[in-house]
Design a protein around this motif. Structure first.
Motif, short mmCIF file in Angstrom:
data_model
loop_
_atom_site.label_atom_id
_atom_site.label_comp_id
_atom_site.label_asym_id
_atom_site.label_seq_id
_atom_site.Cartn_x
_atom_site.Cartn_y
_atom_site.Cartn_z
N GLU C 88 0.83 -1.20 0.00
CA GLU C 88 0.00 0.00 0.00
C GLU C 88 0.87 1.26 0.00
O GLU C 88 2.05 1.21 0.35
CB GLU C 88 -0.88 0.03 1.27
N ILE C 98 -7.75 3.72 6.88
CA ILE C 98 -7.34 2.90 8.01
C ILE C 98 -8.59 2.70 8.86
O ILE C 98 -9.23 3.68 9.23
CB ILE C 98 -6.26 3.63 8.84
N ALA C 114 -11.46 -6.97 11.16
CA ALA C 114 -10.44 -6.84 10.11
C ALA C 114 -10.98 -7.36 8.78
O ALA C 114 -10.83 -6.72 7.73
CB ALA C 114 -9.18 -7.60 10.52
N LYS C 118 -11.74 -5.00 5.51
CA LYS C 118 -11.01 -5.32 4.29
C LYS C 118 -12.00 -5.51 3.13
O LYS C 118 -11.78 -4.97 2.03
CB LYS C 118 -10.18 -6.59 4.46
N ALA C 122 -10.97 -1.15 3.02
CA ALA C 122 -9.95 -0.49 3.83
C ALA C 122 -8.57 -1.04 3.48
O ALA C 122 -8.43 -2.22 3.15
CB ALA C 122 -10.24 -0.71 5.32
N GLY C 123 -7.56 -0.20 3.56
CA GLY C 123 -6.21 -0.62 3.21
C GLY C 123 -5.36 -0.99 4.41
O GLY C 123 -4.31 -1.62 4.27
N PHE C 124 -5.82 -0.57 5.60
CA PHE C 124 -5.04 -0.77 6.82
C PHE C 124 -5.98 -1.09 7.97
O PHE C 124 -7.12 -0.63 7.99
CB PHE C 124 -4.26 0.50 7.18
N LEU C 125 -5.45 -1.84 8.95
CA LEU C 125 -6.23 -2.16 10.15
C LEU C 125 -5.71 -1.36 11.35
O LEU C 125 -4.51 -1.38 11.62
CB LEU C 125 -6.10 -3.66 10.46
N ARG C 154 -3.49 -9.49 11.01
CA ARG C 154 -2.75 -9.16 9.80
C ARG C 154 -2.51 -10.41 8.96
O ARG C 154 -2.66 -10.39 7.74
CB ARG C 154 -1.41 -8.51 10.17
N THR C 157 -5.69 -11.43 7.17
CA THR C 157 -6.27 -10.53 6.15
C THR C 157 -5.24 -9.90 5.22
O THR C 157 -5.61 -9.37 4.17
CB THR C 157 -7.01 -9.35 6.84
N LEU C 159 -3.84 -7.19 5.91
CA LEU C 159 -3.85 -5.74 6.15
C LEU C 159 -2.68 -5.32 7.04
O LEU C 159 -2.48 -5.90 8.11
CB LEU C 159 -5.15 -5.30 6.85
#
Lengths: 337, 337, 337, 337
Positions: C88, C98, C114, C118, C122-125, C154, C157, C159
């Motif tokens: 990302e 996020i 998460a 996702k 979303a690109g981040f957790l 992580r 997923t 993320l």
């Protein structure tokens, strides 16, 4: 005035700006830094509008060197202004104490309180006839009848009366009947009202707005003075901040600041600042210690049944003992009540 | 209304307070905690003054349950208010755009700008005739002559005109000549002015004061409405905070908050909020995205020579491209310009 | 740097000050006004401490011309910084989202959320393991165990994970386990922590303090950068003002301001700003419209039982529909999620 | 705790919420108004998280009845706390004066100033060894060497030393070497630091954060106390407001407020509040008049060459005359220096 150019301003743009400024009878001194160019404007810059210069895309920002006020400025009037009100004075070595109820409620109420505060040494009687209230459904004051009651209380006690004006159309009545005309915090930048008060001959008690800077407060005094009336008493009454425990945050630093910037007397309103009766005493003492020229304090004989602001009014007995403390405090500051 | 007693309040004091409240036709429900007693007041509490209760030494504090406004309250008026101004509307699915110079300077200036903003899709023309300025030495507007010029611009373009009133004595002129009467931030709590505007039949654009809470803004609308005029447009224009990079801090959260609390339309003034022309575009888009019913934007054909606020005015070309972006933005919000 | 002398400064005092400044390898340009003298300092003024100059009684005040930051300054680094985190990026034409719960509560909770965020794009957790709480009696997070659960999420997923650090002694763990290290608002000026994070190689998400100016926020980024780590993401999350309806006042003007002053990416946290779940959607859209590079949003599958900040968390379904709106919004801004 | 339901909350929702609260061993008293229902929670509500309740869509808001702090609460500890430091005390009828330079610069500097302030009656020596500075390029203090110099000054004069800690890893050194450990405004909510200081046995001087409410300041004291160390001295040092003439706005109302809410001693820092040496004297006197237990004042023998904060330091001679005034002032407050 200092003009800071953007670092990408061209030589041509700078020259054009200088020419424009010089047409306004100012000289320009150029300070060429390594990255940025700065212009120093010399002469009477009051005719130059900083926002016009900031409107140019190649200007970063403009900084003032001189204060924007003249008549209220201590620089041009080094001595303290002392205002005479009947036999009393405000400013100088006198500590002026203005006391009375939030609002005038009845003849017996205002006379009783007036007598009590006079006995304790107050020099002026306060009392609201026209009340600015956040809600249209709250008690709005006795209005003209309230003015009449204040006059009766003055006759009974000899105390000059201080009350708030809310609209220009009442100026004639106030000029005739009132000793000090108060402008409330919410009207500090009601410029129409200020200008018209500038054409009266009465002392004006000008309260600082809830979010007004010290400079803006003095500028509002300047509005009145620029129309001819120089008898202004400034009043710090708390500013709005994030702290909610107190209704407002009393800014006592404003007192030495104003004393340095202006020759006008400045007093403190501890009642509205805190919004709680038990804070009035310590804040009053602090106000005297920090150098205020006086106080305006809410005193009520029956706070629990007061028509407004009962929670911040002190009873006459408490006011009496406060006045005794203040007399000692004033003495340290070489003042007398 | 909830009354929280001090933990040292006696049984006797509590009973006396309850009796007093019940005399005002409220019922009292007592919640006796381990340390403190809490009273819940049931019924129409609008006649009970919290400050009277807080004046009692055995009361800790008073908390309101209901909002203090009624006419402006969405609770009693769930549908959005839509205000008709000539052929235009404000509120509902219309995005109202009011554009024009800070102040009216000349016939050619106001006509030229009016034509330009109309071409780009603005629905209303703004322009100050009476200008509230911090300094008495700054340009104060063309006054009545400014009103005349606005009328000419309206005739030329068909755009309804929006301009600021500063004093009650101008109400007759404004009611006759102006389409929307603006109350500026500094007069948001000029209650005399509000009351008198409540007796007119013209839409009022009410700007939020620099340190006014959302509740106070709605209460000022309530002042006008309580006199009969319910055509109020609220306007967020930035509040005063510690941040000095921007002139004020635009409080866009106020838009969804007001929408939830009140049925009145609310617009945004990005020009005064930021005080910088290059912020007008992103803030305008954000205002639409957050749900505002419209915008009031300063546009000037020659910002560098504008008589006031040039630094925050955008040029007609920039306004044109902004309007194109706003149309797309409005579309997402299911609104049309 | 500009030094404004008091109007009563003597020629001798001015000359002495100039000599002192010139010893620091700066040149001084004197602008002699009618009342006051102003000095313009030319050269590298970073070694000159304004407070030393202001300590002189004959100096009125000192004004900076240049911003006090260099590495974070757009002036010396005109292109936008784009930060790579795994596959990302943050900054540039990417809108980084996020999302996740206020705090990690259990394995099933963090994995479920998460997966949901996702799915919605979303690109981040995000998820707090160490929680800064106003009260020592509130839930303080699962701490190291929370970090472990984030790693599992992580792995499940893909993320990258974002979580807050509270003390320098955790830096090794965070550097090893976390993808973006968050510095919370309360630690924005925890300079020891900033310096030590400057020696790591991980992207830092730096939140604006509740009363930090835009300049102070950038100066805190400069602290980290001056130690070698230039991967800083700034975050606006609301400032403290007098308005209490919202928990904080989201300062969206800060976004275009920071974009002008710095090359660092800047995102917005609408959840902490407002403190109310129903404001997250309009504020998120406004943040994208105003030009933010991303958002950090609190999402919880069961807000009513969340261990913290449930009142400001949105449910996964609402997040999903928000993401659809944001995609359209981002498109107008020429960005993609 | 009081829970105010939305007016559209159903009977079912209300019953479910009551059941949930009662599971936490609280009793619920229902106050059924005409429009809205209010729940009063009785019992130990400290285990109930208001944000969980506010997360429910049918809840309007939650209001606390009790203060969230216990150990610092005057309710449970009515007598003033008096803290012993060597032969000196802070709190009670003693006015504690802590004086010294912003930062320790050299052996001769700190010894000379220490001797001077002792002569004038100061009870404690202040001096920064680790300096929190907004810019990474500013002087950061002599660090450990500074601590050594402070110890020498203590040996020379007998004055206990007060200095600021910036990171948990210095706690051992500070506990061994320092008499009062200061936590600066920027670290007031550095909870990790607070907790670890709670495990030491040294008095902690805890400064109010720039935007911390009075309640948050006391909650930070509670953090330290909850770990076992109850020797906390609170310090008001100015809050951040819109006023920029002074560096911060000294909130003197906080002194009587804290005195009412907590038993802990509270002192005032007039130097950092105003940021200008000429305000130190009036603000110090006001602090004593308002009821502070002491002062912390910056004194420097050569402010113009001070390595930091010279503009707000007073010279030893001025400090001497200030101490004479303060002695008289303290006397009125029935305190001795």
């Amino acid at each position: 005035m200092i003009v800071i150019m953007r670092n990408d301003a061209t030589r041509e743009e700078i020259i054009k700006l200088i020419e424009k400024i010089e047409k306004e009878d100012c000289k320009v001194s150029v300070v060429q830094g390594e990255k940025q160019c700065v212009l120093g404007l010399i002469g009477d810059t009051t005719r130059i509008d900083p926002s016009k210069i900031e409107a140019k895309e190649f200007v970063e920002r403009v900084t003032k060197v001189q204060q924007p006020y003249k008549l209220a400025n201590r620089l041009f009037h080094p001595e303290d202004t002392v205002i005479k009100v009947g036999d009393e004075t405000i400013g100088g070595n006198k500590l002026a104490v203005i006391a009375g109820p939030c609002s005038v409620e009845s003849e017996s109420q205002i006379i009783e309180i007036a007598k009590k505060v006079k006995e304790s040494g107050a020099g002026f009687l306060r009392g609201g006839a026209f009340k600015p209230r956040t809600s249209p459904y709250s008690f709005q004051g006795l209005k003209k009848h309230g003015l009449e009651l204040l006059k009766i209380a003055r006759e009974e006690t000899g105390l000059p009366i201080v009350t708030e004006i809310m609209s220009p159309d009442m100026i004639d009545d106030f000029e005739r009947d009132v000793d000090i005309i108060q402008v409330g915090a919410r009207n500090m930048q009601n410029f129409e009202l200020l200008k018209q008060l500038g054409r009266t001959n009465k002392p004006i008690l000008l309260k600082r707005g809830l979010s007004a800077t010290i400079e803006e407060l003095i500028m509002s005094a300047e509005y009145i003075m620029s129309e001819g009336n120089e008898k202004i008493i400034l009043c710090e009454r708390g500013i709005r901040t994030f702290e909610t425990y107190t209704r407002n945050t009393l800014d006592l630093s404003a007192i030495p600041a104003i004393k340095r910037l202006s020759h006008l007397p400045v007093i403190v309103d501890p009642s509205h600042a805190a919004g709680m009766w038990w804070m009035v005493e310590p804040l009053s003492k602090a106000a005297v210690a920090v150098g205020a020229d006086g106080l305006i304090v809410e005193v009520h004989n029956d706070p629990e049944n007061a028509k407004c602001d009962g929670q911040q009014s002190i009873k006459p007995e408490r006011f009496k003992s406060l006045m005794e403390d203040l007399a000692v405090m004033a003495n340290i500051e070489k003042k007398v009540i």
